[in-house]
Scaffold this active site. Sequence first.
Site, PDB file in Angstrom:
ATOM      1  N   GLU A 297       4.863 -38.641 -30.474  1.00  0.00           N
ATOM      2  CA  GLU A 297       4.938 -40.068 -30.800  1.00  0.00           C
ATOM      3  C   GLU A 297       3.614 -40.671 -30.381  1.00  0.00           C
ATOM      4  O   GLU A 297       3.221 -40.597 -29.211  1.00  0.00           O
ATOM      5  CB  GLU A 297       6.111 -40.749 -30.091  1.00  0.00           C
ATOM      6  CG  GLU A 297       7.456 -40.280 -30.599  1.00  0.00           C
ATOM      7  CD  GLU A 297       8.630 -40.983 -29.934  1.00  0.00           C
ATOM      8  OE1 GLU A 297       8.408 -42.050 -29.304  1.00  0.00           O
ATOM      9  OE2 GLU A 297       9.758 -40.460 -30.030  1.00  0.00           O
TER      10      GLU A 297
ATOM     11  N   GLU B 201      11.693 -36.979 -24.855  1.00  0.00           N
ATOM     12  CA  GLU B 201      11.521 -37.823 -23.669  1.00  0.00           C
ATOM     13  C   GLU B 201      12.550 -37.500 -22.575  1.00  0.00           C
ATOM     14  O   GLU B 201      13.360 -38.338 -22.181  1.00  0.00           O
ATOM     15  CB  GLU B 201      11.580 -39.307 -24.052  1.00  0.00           C
ATOM     16  CG  GLU B 201      10.437 -39.695 -24.981  1.00  0.00           C
ATOM     17  CD  GLU B 201      10.400 -41.175 -25.327  1.00  0.00           C
ATOM     18  OE1 GLU B 201      11.357 -41.903 -24.983  1.00  0.00           O
ATOM     19  OE2 GLU B 201       9.413 -41.599 -25.956  1.00  0.00           O
TER      20      GLU B 201
END
Length: 677
Positions: free
Chosen positions: A409, A290
């Site tokens: 994810e 991220e």
Amino acid sequence: MQVTEHRNRRRIALITTAVAALAAGLGVVLPAVAQSAESCEVDYQVKSEWDGGFTADVDVTNLGEDVKGWKLKWSIPAEQDFTHAWNASVKASDGQATAKNVKHNKTIAAGETTRFGFTGTTSDGNTVPTEFTLNGEACTVASDEPSAELTAMETVAAMQPGFNLGNSLDAIPDETSWGNAPIDQELVQEVKNEGFNSLRLPVTWDEHQGEGPDYAIDPAYLDRVEEVVNWALEADLYVMVNTHHDSWIWQADMKTNREEILARNEAVWTAIAERFKDYPPELVFEGINEPQFYDATDEEKYQYLDELNKQVHGVIRASGGGNAERLVVLPTLHTSGDQVPVEELTQTFTDLNDPNVAATIHFYGFWPFAMNLAGSPTFDQVTKDNIHETFDNVHEAFVENDIPVIIGEYSLLGGNVEGKVERGEILKFLEYAGYYAREAGLTTMLWDCVPGYDRPGLQFRDAEYWGMYQAAWTTRSGTAETDQVFIEKSGEITDETVTLELNGLEFEGLRHGDTQLTEGTDYTISGSELTIKASLLTLLLGDREYGKKADLHADFSAGQPWRISLISYDTPTIANATGAADTFAIPTEWKGDTMKTMQAVYTDDGSNAGPIEWTSWKEWGEGFKPDYAANKLDLGSKFFNDVQEDRQVKLTLYYWSGATHTYYVTESGGTVTGTTG
């Protein structure tokens, strides 16, 4: 490891050529239709095998005229099926496999070859096909050739499905800091036993990295990471290691501290690469989790990520050994599937010109739906379109260009908060998103928000959530417009109709527990309309006290059954109240009903009131939260912190039964007055 032991490319000897040669030698003239065998050639390559499964690549070469739209068919054992495919839609039915073109490879020009691949399941060995037809015409089959390593696309396909062991080695400052016990070998093995083929191992290195200029990684911590990696490989899992919360702890400071960040990043990946350079290709490296950058323009953010991605790639490749060709997984900015971040990463891959790379994004669902805000409490077409847009975007940018995609994810963000998103709506999301990811050729790695894994108990906490998620790996499941049928306690019991979403399946019956109900007597079915008869409802509602009285299950020809709860209710009642702004609640007798969503606007001009000013629809748990045990609807400080004093606010309360209420609140000097009218 079992996977590597079976990396043999198997190609079948050409039978038709031998037959033709024999016929010529005997002076036999073959019928003209035999020339159809020369219109195509198939090269079927088994790339890897394991107990119960395999991956294969298929090259189809057009030896005739241009083909516009194609179907390749071959015979398979009855127990063989397909769970994941790329560059084609591959189905199994009645002992026959059919591969159909996708949009980008619809045409095979004369003399050209198209390749597709798939992951298959089989319970009794893997019989290699010997005959193929392309649009009904027989194809020749390529001869044996030496074995080859898995391509990046094949590796990522073999990793489907994946599981995250998050909040452990990524926890700060240590592995147990966020409430999980240390990872042990039993837990890793259980991941494999649950049916997963890969393990994402998030690792935060910050607390275990020394000061500059060396920025050395603590060898004991590397030993611990290596221990878990070894357990995963011993369990016959692919394992993906990354740098996790380092992304926001220190990597995000590129604008103000670029040289130090680059030095630290190089040191981390040098240590990782050196430690694991002799490991098998089932170990995969993922760059930054991220990625985000503080106080930077969008242009700068993309520049910083490109620089870090290329640095990670370069350090890994330069370390040699297995790292020279190991799969390297690189993220988009914020691991977003939106168009611009995807385009920017596409340029990075173009610059790298490396076939052994993959892209990664994260996907937690359409934000308003996942958080139950902005009027999106249901899995509607807008939420479904968000899945289409995201998955199609990365498929077209990456997969169609032979760059595989891992959703590193994958879950529904608000699904881990009880009541935030209604249960049936979560199930519909899990069913459809899993199906569409499979269609798009994307590998999913569950972040255990939904269904939630009980690590001490080594099982998923909710079998229904887990069943829906798992079924989507291989098939569709039937769903319905709702999983709740509300029947007024004060009203007459009549037939109730629920519209099923068959998703290409057949309805096979309705049951109560293990008791199969009788069509025509207990229910009727007409197309997708399931009608539950009043006689059955009368029996199951019993005393008709408020609340859920029974569960029915609709069974389908495949996938997870769909539960339908029968609920006895009356419209809730609400009352006037006065209280402090930080604890204010609307007195509510719920009477078996439940809260769906809430709107808030100022009565003087109709403008939005309360938290999240861009929408009148408030977020469940933030702008409002039902307390069923205490008979109240909490608003509290998070609501009134964003409400102007002495301005009346009109609340519209929506319930899952379909009932609504209007309520008015005014805050003045820290005190709230609430009225029903």
